[in-house]
Design an enzyme around this catalytic site. Sequence first.
Site, PDB file in Angstrom:
ATOM      1  N   MET A   1      63.053 -60.713   1.667  1.00  0.00           N
ATOM      2  CA  MET A   1      64.237 -61.450   2.078  1.00  0.00           C
ATOM      3  C   MET A   1      65.132 -60.459   2.823  1.00  0.00           C
ATOM      4  O   MET A   1      65.463 -59.386   2.308  1.00  0.00           O
ATOM      5  CB  MET A   1      64.996 -62.023   0.882  1.00  0.00           C
ATOM      6  CG  MET A   1      66.179 -62.883   1.278  1.00  0.00           C
ATOM      7  SD  MET A   1      65.701 -64.429   2.101  1.00  0.00           S
ATOM      8  CE  MET A   1      65.272 -65.447   0.679  1.00  0.00           C
ATOM      9  N   ASP A   2      65.502 -60.809   4.054  1.00  0.00           N
ATOM     10  CA  ASP A   2      66.383 -59.964   4.851  1.00  0.00           C
ATOM     11  C   ASP A   2      67.823 -60.414   4.643  1.00  0.00           C
ATOM     12  O   ASP A   2      68.152 -61.595   4.815  1.00  0.00           O
ATOM     13  CB  ASP A   2      66.027 -60.069   6.338  1.00  0.00           C
ATOM     14  CG  ASP A   2      64.645 -59.505   6.652  1.00  0.00           C
ATOM     15  OD1 ASP A   2      64.094 -58.775   5.808  1.00  0.00           O
ATOM     16  OD2 ASP A   2      64.128 -59.797   7.745  1.00  0.00           O
TER      17      ASP A   2
ATOM     18  N   ALA B   1      54.513 -61.517   5.841  1.00  0.00           N
ATOM     19  CA  ALA B   1      54.939 -62.919   5.925  1.00  0.00           C
ATOM     20  C   ALA B   1      55.234 -63.315   7.363  1.00  0.00           C
ATOM     21  O   ALA B   1      54.888 -64.415   7.803  1.00  0.00           O
ATOM     22  CB  ALA B   1      56.166 -63.142   5.047  1.00  0.00           C
TER      23      ALA B   1
ATOM     24  N   GLU C   1      53.309 -51.984   4.659  1.00  0.00           N
ATOM     25  CA  GLU C   1      54.474 -52.150   3.792  1.00  0.00           C
ATOM     26  C   GLU C   1      54.073 -52.412   2.339  1.00  0.00           C
ATOM     27  O   GLU C   1      54.926 -52.705   1.513  1.00  0.00           O
ATOM     28  CB  GLU C   1      55.366 -53.284   4.300  1.00  0.00           C
ATOM     29  CG  GLU C   1      56.106 -52.918   5.572  1.00  0.00           C
ATOM     30  CD  GLU C   1      57.120 -53.971   6.014  1.00  0.00           C
ATOM     31  OE1 GLU C   1      58.091 -53.590   6.698  1.00  0.00           O
ATOM     32  OE2 GLU C   1      56.941 -55.161   5.686  1.00  0.00           O
TER      33      GLU C   1
ATOM     34  N   THR D   1      51.010 -51.687  21.754  1.00  0.00           N
ATOM     35  CA  THR D   1      52.111 -52.483  22.289  1.00  0.00           C
ATOM     36  C   THR D   1      53.139 -51.559  22.944  1.00  0.00           C
ATOM     37  O   THR D   1      53.347 -50.429  22.500  1.00  0.00           O
ATOM     38  CB  THR D   1      52.776 -53.318  21.183  1.00  0.00           C
ATOM     39  OG1 THR D   1      53.245 -52.448  20.144  1.00  0.00           O
ATOM     40  CG2 THR D   1      51.788 -54.309  20.594  1.00  0.00           C
TER      41      THR D   1
ATOM     42  N   ASP E   1      67.259 -61.576  20.604  1.00  0.00           N
ATOM     43  CA  ASP E   1      67.035 -60.822  19.366  1.00  0.00           C
ATOM     44  C   ASP E   1      65.572 -60.385  19.345  1.00  0.00           C
ATOM     45  O   ASP E   1      64.672 -61.226  19.272  1.00  0.00           O
ATOM     46  CB  ASP E   1      67.354 -61.704  18.156  1.00  0.00           C
ATOM     47  CG  ASP E   1      67.204 -60.961  16.825  1.00  0.00           C
ATOM     48  OD1 ASP E   1      66.810 -59.777  16.837  1.00  0.00           O
ATOM     49  OD2 ASP E   1      67.474 -61.576  15.782  1.00  0.00           O
TER      50      ASP E   1
ATOM     51  N   ASP F   1      55.714 -58.489  15.144  1.00  0.00           N
ATOM     52  CA  ASP F   1      54.992 -59.320  14.172  1.00  0.00           C
ATOM     53  C   ASP F   1      54.474 -60.594  14.829  1.00  0.00           C
ATOM     54  O   ASP F   1      53.378 -61.066  14.516  1.00  0.00           O
ATOM     55  CB  ASP F   1      55.896 -59.658  12.989  1.00  0.00           C
ATOM     56  CG  ASP F   1      56.217 -58.440  12.143  1.00  0.00           C
ATOM     57  OD1 ASP F   1      55.407 -57.498  12.123  1.00  0.00           O
ATOM     58  OD2 ASP F   1      57.283 -58.430  11.503  1.00  0.00           O
TER      59      ASP F   1
ATOM     60  N   SER G   1      59.450 -65.198  21.393  1.00  0.00           N
ATOM     61  CA  SER G   1      60.104 -64.974  20.102  1.00  0.00           C
ATOM     62  C   SER G   1      61.463 -64.299  20.238  1.00  0.00           C
ATOM     63  O   SER G   1      62.333 -64.475  19.383  1.00  0.00           O
ATOM     64  CB  SER G   1      59.205 -64.128  19.191  1.00  0.00           C
ATOM     65  OG  SER G   1      59.207 -62.764  19.577  1.00  0.00           O
TER      66      SER G   1
END
Length: 300
Positions: free
Chosen positions: A12-13, A42, A139, A212, A239, A245, A273
């Site tokens: 959760m950010d 996620a 992670e 990338t 953003d 991801d 995105s």
Amino acid sequence: MNKVLVVGSINMDLVAQVGQYPRLGETLLGQSFATYHGGKGANQAVAAARLGAQVTMIGRVGDDAFGRELTSALKNEGINTDWIKVSPATASGIAMITLAGSDNAIIVVPGANACLSPADIEAAESSFADADVVIAQLETPLATIRKAAELAQRHHKPFILNPAPAMRLDDALLDQVALLTPNEFELGMALGLPESEWRQALQQSPGKILMTAGSDGAWYCDAAGVLQQQRSFKVTALDTTGAGDTFNGALVAFWDLGLPEASRMACAAAALSVTKAGAQGGMPSKAQLLDFLAAQGGAA
């Protein structure tokens, strides 16, 4: 429709916007606060699912409100969460993000992500047998990633590794990786090379590294040893959180199309995105991606 297995983190950010960073011991009034669903695992699972892949995720959350919300959100995206386990007496992973102008300061607390174990991977072996492609990040514990690579190899499935956050990787793990997807810094860290040698690294591993490069798109070396660039798509960025991801999720969603076409779709999805806020907020659907490509004339 590719069957994608994601092994990775769920966070959760917690994002606070302030005018300036507080000094030690100082309390400031913030301008805004928001929570966003995150974690590289996620995020990549959501990106792949929205693009039409049949996604299963292996991960861990805490026995708390964040864990329940995060798991529910993944289910709502159509992701199979049968292998997302709850760690009792452990908090879900979080990222505390302070934004001040164009700068940010981030504290990540892995929480339950650190509890994802090789035993969890072994227990989910059937999901490896059923997958078309497996993707993981860094992670969660490295021993767990090694086990995932081992099971992917056991079942003859391509194992994609997004080596973020950056760390040095040993040859035994690298040998099990079908494709490594770093940025330039992560590539240097993973292989123990100066960043300036990225071209040589790609040429020495044709078809095994897709690097990338942000607004420069992505680079890889084809089977003939020729360096290839997939150019990015021009958009107005709002953003950039989660662009990498989205790229990785799209890459595995379109894995069956081959690396040149999958990387093109991934660059287009990543470009889309960044036009909306939040790591998952801007991740496009397959219909949105195809419409975007059609508007671009089908080319970067």
